[in-house]
Design a protein around this motif. Structure first.
Motif, mmCIF file in Angstrom:
data_model
loop_
_atom_site.group_PDB
_atom_site.id
_atom_site.type_symbol
_atom_site.label_atom_id
_atom_site.label_comp_id
_atom_site.label_asym_id
_atom_site.label_seq_id
_atom_site.Cartn_x
_atom_site.Cartn_y
_atom_site.Cartn_z
ATOM 1 N N ALA A 94 8.459 78.553 -3.521
ATOM 2 C CA ALA A 94 8.853 77.589 -2.493
ATOM 3 C C ALA A 94 10.003 78.133 -1.661
ATOM 4 O O ALA A 94 10.810 78.937 -2.137
ATOM 5 N N SER A 95 10.087 77.676 -0.423
ATOM 6 C CA SER A 95 11.162 78.098 0.476
ATOM 7 C C SER A 95 11.357 77.032 1.546
ATOM 8 O O SER A 95 10.631 76.031 1.593
ATOM 9 N N GLN A 96 12.347 77.240 2.384
ATOM 10 C CA GLN A 96 12.607 76.352 3.528
ATOM 11 C C GLN A 96 12.686 74.876 3.108
ATOM 12 O O GLN A 96 11.971 74.021 3.621
ATOM 13 N N VAL A 97 13.549 74.609 2.158
ATOM 14 C CA VAL A 97 13.729 73.245 1.664
ATOM 15 C C VAL A 97 14.483 72.416 2.702
ATOM 16 O O VAL A 97 15.491 72.862 3.255
ATOM 17 N N GLN A 98 13.969 71.221 2.966
ATOM 18 C CA GLN A 98 14.601 70.305 3.920
ATOM 19 C C GLN A 98 14.681 68.910 3.313
ATOM 20 O O GLN A 98 13.963 68.583 2.363
ATOM 21 N N SER A 99 15.547 68.101 3.878
ATOM 22 C CA SER A 99 15.662 66.715 3.416
ATOM 23 C C SER A 99 14.415 65.926 3.821
ATOM 24 O O SER A 99 13.878 66.105 4.917
ATOM 25 N N TYR A 100 13.960 65.079 2.924
ATOM 26 C CA TYR A 100 12.792 64.241 3.207
ATOM 27 C C TYR A 100 13.046 62.858 2.615
ATOM 28 O O TYR A 100 13.102 62.701 1.396
ATOM 29 N N VAL A 101 13.211 61.876 3.475
ATOM 30 C CA VAL A 101 13.498 60.520 3.027
ATOM 31 C C VAL A 101 12.219 59.692 3.096
ATOM 32 O O VAL A 101 11.595 59.587 4.154
ATOM 33 N N LEU A 102 11.824 59.136 1.955
ATOM 34 C CA LEU A 102 10.610 58.328 1.908
ATOM 35 C C LEU A 102 10.862 56.961 2.523
ATOM 36 O O LEU A 102 11.812 56.269 2.173
ATOM 37 N N GLU A 103 9.987 56.597 3.425
ATOM 38 C CA GLU A 103 10.054 55.275 4.046
ATOM 39 C C GLU A 103 8.669 54.654 4.025
ATOM 40 O O GLU A 103 7.669 55.340 3.809
ATOM 41 N N GLY A 104 8.605 53.349 4.244
ATOM 42 C CA GLY A 104 7.312 52.690 4.295
ATOM 43 C C GLY A 104 7.257 51.467 3.407
ATOM 44 O O GLY A 104 8.194 51.169 2.656
ATOM 45 N N ALA A 105 6.123 50.781 3.483
ATOM 46 C CA ALA A 105 5.972 49.511 2.776
ATOM 47 C C ALA A 105 6.016 49.672 1.259
ATOM 48 O O ALA A 105 6.433 48.755 0.552
ATOM 49 N N GLN A 106 5.586 50.833 0.748
ATOM 50 C CA GLN A 106 5.520 51.029 -0.704
ATOM 51 C C GLN A 106 6.707 51.816 -1.259
ATOM 52 O O GLN A 106 6.701 52.193 -2.442
ATOM 53 N N ALA A 107 7.716 52.074 -0.435
ATOM 54 C CA ALA A 107 8.828 52.926 -0.867
ATOM 55 C C ALA A 107 9.511 52.390 -2.131
ATOM 56 O O ALA A 107 9.798 53.144 -3.065
ATOM 57 N N ASP A 108 9.764 51.089 -2.176
ATOM 58 C CA ASP A 108 10.445 50.519 -3.348
ATOM 59 C C ASP A 108 9.577 50.614 -4.596
ATOM 60 O O ASP A 108 10.071 50.934 -5.694
ATOM 61 N N GLU A 136 -3.121 56.983 1.608
ATOM 62 C CA GLU A 136 -4.032 56.136 2.387
ATOM 63 C C GLU A 136 -3.269 55.165 3.269
ATOM 64 O O GLU A 136 -3.372 53.933 3.130
ATOM 65 N N ASN A 137 -2.479 55.744 4.174
ATOM 66 C CA ASN A 137 -1.696 54.960 5.141
ATOM 67 C C ASN A 137 -0.754 53.973 4.446
ATOM 68 O O ASN A 137 -0.581 52.826 4.893
ATOM 69 N N ASP A 138 -0.187 54.423 3.347
ATOM 70 C CA ASP A 138 0.821 53.648 2.622
ATOM 71 C C ASP A 138 0.249 52.378 1.995
ATOM 72 O O ASP A 138 0.975 51.414 1.742
ATOM 73 N N SER A 139 -1.058 52.385 1.729
ATOM 74 C CA SER A 139 -1.679 51.201 1.134
ATOM 75 C C SER A 139 -1.837 51.316 -0.379
ATOM 76 O O SER A 139 -2.041 50.311 -1.061
ATOM 77 N N LYS A 140 -1.748 52.542 -0.905
ATOM 78 C CA LYS A 140 -1.933 52.767 -2.335
ATOM 79 C C LYS A 140 -0.915 53.780 -2.839
ATOM 80 O O LYS A 140 -0.229 54.436 -2.050
ATOM 81 N N LEU A 141 -0.858 53.908 -4.179
ATOM 82 C CA LEU A 141 0.023 54.879 -4.811
ATOM 83 C C LEU A 141 -0.792 55.878 -5.633
ATOM 84 O O LEU A 141 -1.777 55.498 -6.271
ATOM 85 N N ALA A 142 -0.375 57.132 -5.598
ATOM 86 C CA ALA A 142 -0.934 58.150 -6.479
ATOM 87 C C ALA A 142 0.130 58.524 -7.502
ATOM 88 O O ALA A 142 1.275 58.799 -7.131
ATOM 89 N N ILE A 143 -0.246 58.495 -8.771
ATOM 90 C CA ILE A 143 0.678 58.849 -9.859
ATOM 91 C C ILE A 143 0.118 60.088 -10.559
ATOM 92 O O ILE A 143 -1.060 60.110 -10.944
ATOM 93 N N VAL A 144 0.944 61.113 -10.711
ATOM 94 C CA VAL A 144 0.510 62.381 -11.300
ATOM 95 C C VAL A 144 1.438 62.752 -12.453
ATOM 96 O O VAL A 144 2.658 62.668 -12.329
ATOM 97 N N ILE A 145 0.846 63.159 -13.581
ATOM 98 C CA ILE A 145 1.600 63.645 -14.735
ATOM 99 C C ILE A 145 0.981 64.964 -15.176
ATOM 100 O O ILE A 145 -0.245 65.074 -15.296
ATOM 101 N N VAL A 146 1.800 65.969 -15.394
ATOM 102 C CA VAL A 146 1.298 67.247 -15.886
ATOM 103 C C VAL A 146 2.258 67.783 -16.943
ATOM 104 O O VAL A 146 3.475 67.733 -16.773
ATOM 105 N N ALA A 147 1.691 68.251 -18.051
ATOM 106 C CA ALA A 147 2.490 68.828 -19.135
ATOM 107 C C ALA A 147 1.887 70.173 -19.516
ATOM 108 O O ALA A 147 0.690 70.262 -19.799
#
Length: 271
Positions: A94-108, A136-147
């Motif tokens: 990874a490179s070129q790290v920048q700030s990314y603030v999550l916004e939207g209806a599902q942020a909380d 999907e346009n902030d209508s759903k959530l994706a949850i990912v877990i990897v071990a």
């Protein structure tokens, strides 16, 4: 050349957990090393499908590469670190790290789910990473877990991947759990499982989502344990002879004095 690229791409996409570098090294030794430059799409599919984890420059925690966290071009984002970054799929850096603030209806809901999943993974999965992303346009959530758990000195590596889509409008949680374990000492054995899951979340909260994931994954782990026991006591045991072809047990303390063909075979040896 196209057929050769497709063949090498299939090797890349089928690489066992923690062994992609070994597969690439073999490709370079068997073909023209420059062919790796043509395998970019295969590396991208592998990294996203396998939920490859990396550390950002200057960071200490693992972040996940997934199709749910993809931005434009080669950039991805991570909610917990509030960062976006460029990712090289071939070198997995990874490179070129920048700030990314999550916004939207599902942020909380994303943030509360992250917190709850963090507690769950820390308790049950060592060497794990997790992510929650609005899709999907902030209508759903994706949850990912990897071990991941790698033990190349003991000739085995393994990876647990689970991903879910949560729909707040219906309270449904659908997803799958994939287990990939490769054992390669004096042989080559690989376990690949894919379990689809569908549950309902009674409460539209992060803790409620994490609770249902924990319950579903516990049940699946118990299924796996029963399956391993059944294989050990059934199919695997059936592959092994209970007695040698003579139908007699070997007396190992006398094995040094046996005359092959006469004492073991039970007959007189030819001179």
């Amino acid at each position: 050349m196209t057929e050769e690229i497709n063949t090498c791409a299939a090797f890349v996409e089928g690489a066992p957990p923690g062994e992609l570098a070994d597969v690439v090294a073999d490709i370079k030794s068997l073909t023209n090393p420059s062919i790796v430059n043509d395998l970019g799409p295969a590396f991208e599919r592998y990294n996203e499908d396998q939920f490859i984890t990396i550390k950002l420059p200057g960071g200490s925690q693992q972040v996940i590469i997934s199709p749910y966290s993809k931005l434009d071009g080669d950039r991805y984002f991570d909610v917990e670190s509030s960062s976006s970054f460029s990712f090289n799929h071939t070198t997995q850096t990874a490179s070129q790290v920048q700030s990314y603030v999550l916004e939207g209806a599902q942020a909380d809901l994303v943030k509360s789910t992250l917190k709850a999943v963090n507690v769950y993974t820390r308790e049950h999965y060592p060497n794990s990473a997790y992510g929650v992303y609005p899709i999907e346009n902030d209508s759903k959530l994706a949850i990912v877990i990897v071990a991941n758990k790698y033990s190349p000195n003991n000739f085995w590596n393994g990876r647990w991947r689970s991903s879910y889509i949560y729909d707040p409008s219906s309270g449904s949680l659908t997803g799958s759990v994939k287990v990939d374990v490769h054992y390669y000492e004096d042989g080559n054995v690989r376990l690949l499982t894919d379990k689809n899951l569908t549950v309902s979340v009674p409460s539209d909260t992060g803790s409620g989502i994490a609770r249902e994931i924990a319950t579903a994954e516990k049940k699946y782990q118990e299924e796996l344990n029963r399956g391993f026991t059944s294989l050990s006591e059934g199919a695997f045991k059936g592959l092994r002879r209970q007695l040698p072809v003579t139908r007699q047990k070997i007396e190992w303390d006398k094995v040094a004095s046996y005359r092959l063909g006469q004492d073991i075979g039970g007959g007189s040896s030819r001179r």
